[in-house]
Design a protein around this motif. Structure first.
Motif, PDB file in Angstrom:
ATOM      1  N   LEU A 107       0.855  -1.185   0.000  1.00 21.55           N
ATOM      2  CA  LEU A 107       0.000   0.000   0.000  1.00 21.55           C
ATOM      3  C   LEU A 107       0.884   1.226   0.000  1.00 21.55           C
ATOM      4  N   GLN A 108       0.651   2.139  -0.946  1.00 30.55           N
ATOM      5  CA  GLN A 108       1.528   3.299  -1.075  1.00 30.55           C
ATOM      6  C   GLN A 108       0.798   4.425  -1.801  1.00 30.55           C
ATOM      7  N   GLU A 109       1.358   5.636  -1.691  1.00 34.59           N
ATOM      8  CA  GLU A 109       0.779   6.763  -2.406  1.00 34.59           C
ATOM      9  C   GLU A 109       0.972   6.632  -3.921  1.00 34.59           C
ATOM     10  N   ASP A 110       2.061   6.026  -4.332  1.00 31.13           N
ATOM     11  CA  ASP A 110       2.297   5.760  -5.750  1.00 31.13           C
ATOM     12  C   ASP A 110       1.446   4.561  -6.133  1.00 31.13           C
ATOM     13  N   CYS A 111       0.191   4.823  -6.481  1.00 28.27           N
ATOM     14  CA  CYS A 111      -0.775   3.722  -6.649  1.00 28.27           C
ATOM     15  C   CYS A 111      -1.670   3.867  -7.863  1.00 28.27           C
ATOM     16  N   LEU A 112      -1.404   4.831  -8.736  1.00 33.43           N
ATOM     17  CA  LEU A 112      -2.320   5.086  -9.843  1.00 33.43           C
ATOM     18  C   LEU A 112      -2.010   4.145 -11.009  1.00 33.43           C
ATOM     19  N   TYR A 113      -2.449   2.903 -10.813  1.00 28.95           N
ATOM     20  CA  TYR A 113      -2.218   1.840 -11.780  1.00 28.95           C
ATOM     21  C   TYR A 113      -3.546   1.201 -12.161  1.00 28.95           C
ATOM     22  N   LEU A 114      -3.541   0.517 -13.284  1.00 24.00           N
ATOM     23  CA  LEU A 114      -4.708  -0.242 -13.702  1.00 24.00           C
ATOM     24  C   LEU A 114      -4.280  -1.631 -14.163  1.00 24.00           C
ATOM     25  N   PRO A 127     -12.885  -5.137 -32.940  1.00 23.10           N
ATOM     26  CA  PRO A 127     -12.417  -4.874 -31.566  1.00 23.10           C
ATOM     27  C   PRO A 127     -13.499  -5.181 -30.537  1.00 23.10           C
ATOM     28  N   ALA A 128     -13.068  -5.614 -29.357  1.00 24.31           N
ATOM     29  CA  ALA A 128     -13.984  -6.098 -28.320  1.00 24.31           C
ATOM     30  C   ALA A 128     -14.560  -4.948 -27.507  1.00 24.31           C
ATOM     31  N   PRO A 129     -15.779  -5.123 -26.978  1.00 24.40           N
ATOM     32  CA  PRO A 129     -16.314  -4.120 -26.037  1.00 24.40           C
ATOM     33  C   PRO A 129     -15.452  -4.079 -24.783  1.00 24.40           C
ATOM     34  N   VAL A 130     -15.500  -2.957 -24.097  1.00 25.36           N
ATOM     35  CA  VAL A 130     -14.620  -2.704 -22.957  1.00 25.36           C
ATOM     36  C   VAL A 130     -15.453  -2.360 -21.735  1.00 25.36           C
ATOM     37  N   MET A 131     -15.076  -2.929 -20.585  1.00 22.09           N
ATOM     38  CA  MET A 131     -15.649  -2.506 -19.309  1.00 22.09           C
ATOM     39  C   MET A 131     -14.531  -1.963 -18.421  1.00 22.09           C
ATOM     40  N   VAL A 132     -14.723  -0.764 -17.882  1.00 25.06           N
ATOM     41  CA  VAL A 132     -13.818  -0.183 -16.894  1.00 25.06           C
ATOM     42  C   VAL A 132     -14.504  -0.288 -15.543  1.00 25.06           C
ATOM     43  N   TRP A 133     -13.892  -1.046 -14.611  1.00 30.19           N
ATOM     44  CA  TRP A 133     -14.497  -1.313 -13.311  1.00 30.19           C
ATOM     45  C   TRP A 133     -13.919  -0.388 -12.250  1.00 30.19           C
ATOM     46  N   ILE A 134     -14.810   0.338 -11.549  1.00 21.28           N
ATOM     47  CA  ILE A 134     -14.426   1.210 -10.435  1.00 21.28           C
ATOM     48  C   ILE A 134     -14.817   0.511  -9.139  1.00 21.28           C
ATOM     49  N   PHE A 140     -12.477   4.762   1.031  1.00 22.30           N
ATOM     50  CA  PHE A 140     -11.252   4.696   1.824  1.00 22.30           C
ATOM     51  C   PHE A 140     -10.597   3.319   1.783  1.00 22.30           C
ATOM     52  N   ALA A 141     -11.086   2.402   0.946  1.00 18.23           N
ATOM     53  CA  ALA A 141     -10.544   1.051   0.933  1.00 18.23           C
ATOM     54  C   ALA A 141     -10.779   0.406  -0.428  1.00 18.23           C
ATOM     55  N   GLY A 142     -10.106  -0.730  -0.645  1.00 16.31           N
ATOM     56  CA  GLY A 142     -10.288  -1.505  -1.856  1.00 16.31           C
ATOM     57  C   GLY A 142      -9.247  -1.199  -2.916  1.00 16.31           C
ATOM     58  N   ALA A 143      -9.250  -2.033  -3.972  1.00 19.79           N
ATOM     59  CA  ALA A 143      -8.314  -1.884  -5.084  1.00 19.79           C
ATOM     60  C   ALA A 143      -8.853  -2.614  -6.297  1.00 19.79           C
ATOM     61  N   GLY A 144      -8.427  -2.199  -7.471  1.00 18.00           N
ATOM     62  CA  GLY A 144      -8.883  -2.836  -8.694  1.00 18.00           C
ATOM     63  C   GLY A 144      -8.502  -4.298  -8.780  1.00 18.00           C
ATOM     64  N   ASN A 163      -7.182   1.581  -9.891  1.00 19.18           N
ATOM     65  CA  ASN A 163      -7.017   2.195  -8.571  1.00 19.18           C
ATOM     66  C   ASN A 163      -7.277   3.686  -8.693  1.00 19.18           C
ATOM     67  N   TYR A 164      -7.682   4.287  -7.595  1.00 21.13           N
ATOM     68  CA  TYR A 164      -7.795   5.743  -7.515  1.00 21.13           C
ATOM     69  C   TYR A 164      -7.479   6.153  -6.079  1.00 21.13           C
ATOM     70  N   ARG A 165      -7.005   7.388  -5.912  1.00 14.49           N
ATOM     71  CA  ARG A 165      -6.613   7.837  -4.571  1.00 14.49           C
ATOM     72  C   ARG A 165      -7.810   7.822  -3.627  1.00 14.49           C
ATOM     73  N   LEU A 166      -7.554   7.374  -2.405  1.00 13.80           N
ATOM     74  CA  LEU A 166      -8.609   7.156  -1.429  1.00 13.80           C
ATOM     75  C   LEU A 166      -8.554   8.164  -0.297  1.00 13.80           C
ATOM     76  N   SER A 167      -9.694   8.434   0.285  1.00 15.66           N
ATOM     77  CA  SER A 167      -9.850   9.169   1.541  1.00 15.66           C
ATOM     78  C   SER A 167      -9.049  10.468   1.567  1.00 15.66           C
ATOM     79  N   VAL A 168      -8.190  10.627   2.563  1.00 14.54           N
ATOM     80  CA  VAL A 168      -7.485  11.893   2.756  1.00 14.54           C
ATOM     81  C   VAL A 168      -6.595  12.229   1.566  1.00 14.54           C
TER      82      VAL A 168
END
Length: 530
Positions: A107-114, A127-134, A140-144, A163-168
């Motif tokens: 777990l780290q601040e450098d977390c903006l990955y997919l 080309p195939a249809p695409v789903m982007v899951w949030i 404040f919790a969880g991850a892709g 992933n997206y930045r959480l909470s504070v």
């Protein structure tokens, strides 16, 4: 929400410049050697892996620069170019949160990955249809990476989990950072969608056929994305699961003594909360507050991760409360699939029982209703008498599931249906595994997050879908995948799913063996009362 996240969430949930290089087409994808697949992105080359099913997997793919140092509490910036071939097979780090809330080991601040999962065979001409899951997790919790989309990929869908930045780190709307536009978590999600638009063709996906989907806080985030003017055109359909645009909780609903709570809050209210927190961190001097906050150690900020969970409106990013935006038609006009589980609030009722270390009695049920609903508590009790339920805890679950989950979902569907195609469901399989231990006085039912087990391979998993419910899981994946591909979930071999109307009179009830359209959701959930 991730199913294991729920037990912590009860206490605090309450719940761009684009790089000049163009993405390669699906025909540019190279099959690598035994160590995987190499693909070109706008920032550089990446190498993924191939699993036992032939699905291609790319993990820990950066879509933004690390939000560190001077980039903390700044809008996400597109990833800088790199040389060579980057490893896209390593475990994906999660964003900072309390340990144990995600499968991510780091777990780290450098977390903006997919993470990207693609079918085994891809036709560059189709080309195939695409789903982007949030992901969910209360903000404040969880991850892709907690969601393995095997069922979707097997049905020909390219799936991206983010992933997206959480909470504070992502929802801290301090006035010192007002120029950043607010709601950095939403901006992260938006930049990930831009990355998909610019890169997904290289993975065999159709950049003009993108569905954004999410559950719980992920669904609430999609409500916001629908209402964000700058997100228009980044997705072609939306799936909102167990997290509607009109949701709210009354006093005492999330834990004993909890205040009224909603996932969307005005800039003025959220700014006051952020200023108070900054003062407690020792950063109160207006001339120094920005520098002071950026100098705080990650571990210091992590202590406040459950404190910031609300999305801020009245900001450049999100001008209106999302539900208000739906009602006046100020939202992206895309088809929407939306739904709720039958016993959405049972998890929180289970937590109330656990924290008070005593079962809910008829007297305490009446007291909780009084705290939550004040002068109309007697009317609520008349509609939900304890005698109509196995236990007082089950009665309370029905009240709060209807008030805070089912009926707001129906209100959201009706507002959307005035302008776009909408397909509404109720997940009502009572055999689903409990997301956490439940007290004997409370049947699990179809709890918050229960439908996720039917759509994803979850990590951690609450348990397998029982054999009698496997046909339902297959049908749900078929419905969802067809909606992702076409904007309409219907296909031969499945019960017909009628479009919703502004009266909300067509809801697909998903139960083992007998799923089909019902017109009784509003009556069954006492929505006229609410």
């Amino acid at each position: 929400m991730n199913t294991r996240v729920h037990t912590t969430a009860v206490l605090s949930f309450a719940m761009t410049a684009i790089l000049a290089a163009s993405a390669c087409t699906a025909g540019d994808t190279e099959l690598g050697s035994d160590d995987g697949v190499v693909v070109s992105t706008t920032a550089g080359m990446i190498r993924g892996t191939v699993d036992g099913s032939g699905h291609r997997l790319f993990t820990s793919v950066p879509y933004a620069q690390p939000p560190l140092n001077e980039l903390r509490w700044q809008p996400p910036r597109p990833m800088a170019l790199w040389d060579g071939v980057r490893d896209a097979a390593a475990p994906t780090p999660g964003c900072v949160q309390d340990p144990g809330q995600t499968s991510a080991q780091v777990l780290q601040e450098d977390c903006l990955y997919l993470n990207i999962s693609t079918p085994a065979r891809l036709d560059p001409a189709r080309p195939a249809p695409v789903m982007v899951w949030i992901h969910g997790g209360g903000g404040f919790a969880g991850a892709g990476a907690d969601y393995r989309p095997t069922g979707f990929v097997s049905r020909g869908v390219v799936v991206v989990t983010i992933n997206y930045r959480l909470s504070v780190f992502g929802l801290f709307n301090h006035p010192a950072f007002a120029s950043s536009g607010g709601n950095l978590a939403l901006q992260d999600q938006q930049l990930a969608l831009r990355w998909v638009r610019d890169n997904i063709a290289a993975f065999g996906g159709n950049a003009r056929n993108v569905t954004v989907a999410g559950e719980s806080y992920g669904g609430m985030s999609i409500c916001a994305q629908l209402a964000m003017p700058s997100s228009a055109g980044l997705f072609d359909r939306a799936i909102v699961q167990s997290g509607s645009c009109a949701i709210e909780w009354p006093s005492g609903a999330l834990y004993s003594g909890s205040p009224p709570f909603a996932p969307y809050r005005s800039r003025t209210d959220n700014a006051a909360t952020a200023v108070q927190a900054a003062t407690e961190f020792g950063c109160s001097d207006p001339a120094e507050v920005e520098r002071c906050l950026r100098a705080l150690p990650t571990a210091t900020l992590q202590t406040r991760t459950p404190s910031f969970t609300t999305i801020t409106y009245d900001t450049p990013t999100l001008p209106r409360n999302p539900f208000d935006a739906l009602r006046v038609g100020k939202f992206s006009r895309v088809p929407v699939l939306i739904g709720e589980v039958t016993n959405g609030h049972s998890l929180w009722v289970a937590a109330i029982v656990a924290t008070q270390q005593a079962p809910i009695t008829s007297d305490s049920y009446r007291s909780i209703l009084s705290t939550a609903f004040g002068t109309v508590a007697a009317a609520v009790e008349a509609d939900y008498p304890v005698s109509a339920y196995p236990t007082p805890a089950a009665a309370l679950t029905a009240v709060l599931s209807d008030h805070s989950w089912a009926c707001p979902m129906l209100d959201t569907a009706r507002a959307l249906a005035a302008r776009v195609p909408v397909y509404t469901y109720e997940f009502a399989d009572m055999t689903t595994p409990a997301p956490s231990p439940y007290p004997p006085s409370l049947p699990t039912g179809a709890a918050h997050g229960a439908e996720l087990t039917y759509l994803f391979d979850l990590t951690p998993s609450p348990g397998p879908v029982v054999a009698s419910s496997q046909p339902l899981a297959t049908a749900m994946l078929d419905y969802w995948a067809h909606f992702i591909g076409t904007g309409n979930p219907n296909q031969p071999g499945l019960p017909h799913w009628s479009r919703s109307t502004i009266s909300g009179d067509a809801v697909l009830r998903l139960t083992p063996g007998s799923h089909g359209i019902t017109t009784e959701l509003a009556d069954n959930h006492h929505c006229n009362l609410w």
